[in-house]
Design a protein around this motif. Structure first.
Motif, PDB file in Angstrom:
ATOM      1  N   SER A  79       0.863  -1.180   0.000  1.00  0.00           N
ATOM      2  CA  SER A  79       0.000   0.000   0.000  1.00  0.00           C
ATOM      3  C   SER A  79       0.905   1.237   0.000  1.00  0.00           C
ATOM      4  O   SER A  79       1.611   1.495   0.979  1.00  0.00           O
ATOM      5  N   PHE A  80       0.871   1.995  -1.096  1.00  0.00           N
ATOM      6  CA  PHE A  80       1.701   3.198  -1.245  1.00  0.00           C
ATOM      7  C   PHE A  80       0.875   4.406  -0.805  1.00  0.00           C
ATOM      8  O   PHE A  80      -0.216   4.632  -1.336  1.00  0.00           O
ATOM      9  N   GLY A  81       1.388   5.152   0.184  1.00  0.00           N
ATOM     10  CA  GLY A  81       0.610   6.272   0.737  1.00  0.00           C
ATOM     11  C   GLY A  81      -0.422   5.739   1.714  1.00  0.00           C
ATOM     12  O   GLY A  81      -1.619   6.027   1.605  1.00  0.00           O
ATOM     13  N   CYS A  82       0.054   4.957   2.690  1.00  0.00           N
ATOM     14  CA  CYS A  82      -0.870   4.240   3.600  1.00  0.00           C
ATOM     15  C   CYS A  82      -1.353   5.127   4.740  1.00  0.00           C
ATOM     16  O   CYS A  82      -2.156   4.670   5.569  1.00  0.00           O
ATOM     17  N   SER A  83      -0.837   6.365   4.831  1.00  0.00           N
ATOM     18  CA  SER A  83      -1.230   7.294   5.900  1.00  0.00           C
ATOM     19  C   SER A  83      -1.055   6.645   7.279  1.00  0.00           C
ATOM     20  O   SER A  83       0.001   6.070   7.545  1.00  0.00           O
ATOM     21  N   THR A  84      -2.092   6.674   8.117  1.00  0.00           N
ATOM     22  CA  THR A  84      -1.945   6.175   9.495  1.00  0.00           C
ATOM     23  C   THR A  84      -2.343   4.699   9.641  1.00  0.00           C
ATOM     24  O   THR A  84      -2.554   4.230  10.763  1.00  0.00           O
ATOM     25  N   GLY A  85      -2.475   3.998   8.523  1.00  0.00           N
ATOM     26  CA  GLY A  85      -2.574   2.539   8.574  1.00  0.00           C
ATOM     27  C   GLY A  85      -3.964   1.921   8.549  1.00  0.00           C
ATOM     28  O   GLY A  85      -4.089   0.696   8.521  1.00  0.00           O
ATOM     29  N   GLU A  86      -5.026   2.731   8.513  1.00  0.00           N
ATOM     30  CA  GLU A  86      -6.388   2.179   8.519  1.00  0.00           C
ATOM     31  C   GLU A  86      -6.614   1.262   7.313  1.00  0.00           C
ATOM     32  O   GLU A  86      -7.295   0.236   7.399  1.00  0.00           O
ATOM     33  N   GLU A  87      -6.030   1.659   6.182  1.00  0.00           N
ATOM     34  CA  GLU A  87      -6.192   0.883   4.948  1.00  0.00           C
ATOM     35  C   GLU A  87      -5.539  -0.499   5.087  1.00  0.00           C
ATOM     36  O   GLU A  87      -6.096  -1.509   4.656  1.00  0.00           O
ATOM     37  N   VAL A  88      -4.369  -0.527   5.718  1.00  0.00           N
ATOM     38  CA  VAL A  88      -3.662  -1.800   5.919  1.00  0.00           C
ATOM     39  C   VAL A  88      -4.461  -2.687   6.881  1.00  0.00           C
ATOM     40  O   VAL A  88      -4.616  -3.886   6.651  1.00  0.00           O
ATOM     41  N   GLY A 102       3.220  -1.281   4.105  1.00  0.00           N
ATOM     42  CA  GLY A 102       2.670   0.072   3.969  1.00  0.00           C
ATOM     43  C   GLY A 102       3.816   1.067   3.883  1.00  0.00           C
ATOM     44  O   GLY A 102       4.742   1.014   4.695  1.00  0.00           O
ATOM     45  N   ILE A 103       3.764   1.941   2.882  1.00  0.00           N
ATOM     46  CA  ILE A 103       4.801   2.973   2.709  1.00  0.00           C
ATOM     47  C   ILE A 103       4.140   4.337   2.752  1.00  0.00           C
ATOM     48  O   ILE A 103       3.088   4.539   2.135  1.00  0.00           O
ATOM     49  N   ALA A 115       2.864   2.227  15.975  1.00  0.00           N
ATOM     50  CA  ALA A 115       2.416   2.245  17.377  1.00  0.00           C
ATOM     51  C   ALA A 115       1.055   1.584  17.547  1.00  0.00           C
ATOM     52  O   ALA A 115       0.761   1.040  18.610  1.00  0.00           O
ATOM     53  N   THR A 116       0.221   1.635  16.524  1.00  0.00           N
ATOM     54  CA  THR A 116      -1.145   1.102  16.675  1.00  0.00           C
ATOM     55  C   THR A 116      -1.292  -0.300  16.083  1.00  0.00           C
ATOM     56  O   THR A 116      -2.381  -0.865  16.122  1.00  0.00           O
ATOM     57  N   LEU A 117      -0.197  -0.833  15.545  1.00  0.00           N
ATOM     58  CA  LEU A 117      -0.261  -2.170  14.935  1.00  0.00           C
ATOM     59  C   LEU A 117      -0.408  -3.237  16.024  1.00  0.00           C
ATOM     60  O   LEU A 117       0.453  -3.362  16.891  1.00  0.00           O
ATOM     61  N   PRO A 118      -1.501  -4.009  15.992  1.00  0.00           N
ATOM     62  CA  PRO A 118      -1.644  -5.051  17.010  1.00  0.00           C
ATOM     63  C   PRO A 118      -0.500  -6.057  16.923  1.00  0.00           C
ATOM     64  O   PRO A 118      -0.043  -6.383  15.818  1.00  0.00           O
ATOM     65  N   GLN A 119      -0.035  -6.526  18.075  1.00  0.00           N
ATOM     66  CA  GLN A 119       1.097  -7.456  18.152  1.00  0.00           C
ATOM     67  C   GLN A 119       0.898  -8.656  17.219  1.00  0.00           C
ATOM     68  O   GLN A 119       1.833  -9.102  16.545  1.00  0.00           O
ATOM     69  N   ALA A 120      -0.335  -9.150  17.169  1.00  0.00           N
ATOM     70  CA  ALA A 120      -0.626 -10.350  16.381  1.00  0.00           C
ATOM     71  C   ALA A 120      -0.328 -10.163  14.894  1.00  0.00           C
ATOM     72  O   ALA A 120      -0.127 -11.118  14.169  1.00  0.00           O
ATOM     73  N   PHE A 127       5.879  -1.518   7.941  1.00  0.00           N
ATOM     74  CA  PHE A 127       5.613  -0.107   7.615  1.00  0.00           C
ATOM     75  C   PHE A 127       6.947   0.594   7.405  1.00  0.00           C
ATOM     76  O   PHE A 127       7.846   0.470   8.240  1.00  0.00           O
ATOM     77  N   GLU A 128       7.069   1.324   6.302  1.00  0.00           N
ATOM     78  CA  GLU A 128       8.326   2.007   5.985  1.00  0.00           C
ATOM     79  C   GLU A 128       8.063   3.455   5.596  1.00  0.00           C
ATOM     80  O   GLU A 128       7.080   3.747   4.905  1.00  0.00           O
ATOM     81  N   VAL A 129       8.983   4.340   6.012  1.00  0.00           N
ATOM     82  CA  VAL A 129       8.944   5.716   5.508  1.00  0.00           C
ATOM     83  C   VAL A 129       9.610   5.692   4.134  1.00  0.00           C
ATOM     84  O   VAL A 129      10.710   5.159   3.989  1.00  0.00           O
TER      85      VAL A 129
END
Ligand SMILES: C[S@@+](CC[C@H](N)C(=O)[O-])C[C@H]1O[C@@H](n2cnc3c(N)ncnc32)[C@H](O)[C@@H]1O
Length: 239
Positions: A79-88, A102-103, A115-120, A127-129
């Motif tokens: 996912s290019f331009g994933c913002s804060t990760g909701e899409e992922v 996610g980039i 930070a919000t990615l669940p451990q599972a 996620f990469e900048v």
């Protein structure tokens, strides 16, 4: 009689107005602040600075995409331009076993993703900048997505007849890279862009599979605004 509209226009174009707006956005926090930081840093690769996104924004598209990938083992998605990760996170619900990358160009947004990615999910999510997919390997992904990235908010105004804000060449360069990293038979998903994929040279290697309601003004490679259309092509398969 002073030309009030002209004065307002000149004021909005002034550096003072720009700086005051920027300071206000920095103070407002969250996405306004992230976008203001991007505008301030102005990285060369920047497309859309705003991170507007929400959970399940693309429920229908993701259901369609995951059905098409149902028979694929070890699915890989970028996912290019994933913002804060909701899409992922939404993709993950449809494809629990997939490897998802996610980039995003904003370090602040990628920090939120991590930070919000669940451990599972940690083992199968990266996620990469980054400002491009150019470092990703050839033909590696089953699906590559860029949604609400190749656009400029000022082009939304109906009065804009000519695009002088976002160069078609930059869009073409990046989608050509995206096309390179999709495996043959894999998918490219583009949504809410100011340009059409069919205007790029690399489009010749793809077939169009699906369209959706078009809510974004479209511009030709020359910069001219295209006639408004009700649907836009969004899902493409690499031959
Ligand atoms: C409006 S958000 C889209 C979020 C999500 N894809 C969606 O559709 O809900 C646009 C995102 O693109 C990112 N972006 C802009 N230019 C970029 C670039 N060159 N490389 C990576 N991300 C970029 C911005 O930081 C922002 O988070």
């Amino acid at each position: 009689m002073p030309d009030r509209l002209g004065v307002a226009r000149r004021l909005r174009a002034s550096r003072g107005y720009w700086a005051a707006n920027l300071l206000l956005d920095l103070a407002r926090g969250r996405d306004r602040r992230h976008a203001a930081l991007l505008r301030l840093r102005a990285p060369a690769g920047l497309f859309q600075p705003f991170g507007t996104t929400w959970p399940d924004r693309y429920a229908e598209i993701f259901a369609d995409l995951s059905a098409r990938l149902a028979s694929v083992d070890a699915v890989r998605i970028l996912s290019f331009g994933c913002s804060t990760g909701e899409e992922v996170a939404a993709l993950r619900q449809h494809l629990p076993e997939a490897d998802i990358t996610g980039i995003d160009i904003s370090p602040e947004r990628i920090a939120i993703c991590r930070a919000t990615l669940p451990q599972a999910m940690a083992g199968r999510t990266r996620f990469e900048v980054g400002d491009s997919v150019c470092d990703e390997p050839d033909a590696h992904y089953d699906a590559v997505l860029a949604k609400a990235v190749f656009r400029h908010w000022r082009l939304n105004k109906p009065t804009v007849r000519n695009n002088t804000l976002l160069a078609f060449d930059r869009f073409e360069r990046e989608v050509t890279e995206m096309a390179r990293i999709v495996r043959p038979g894999g998918f490219l998903l583009l949504r809410h862009s100011n340009f059409r994929f069919c205007d790029t040279a690399v489009f010749a290697g793809f077939e169009t599979l699906a369209d959706a309601k078009c809510a974004t003004p479209l511009f030709a490679p020359s910069g001219a605004r295209l006639p408004d259309q009700t649907r836009e092509a969004i899902l493409f398969r690499k031959r």
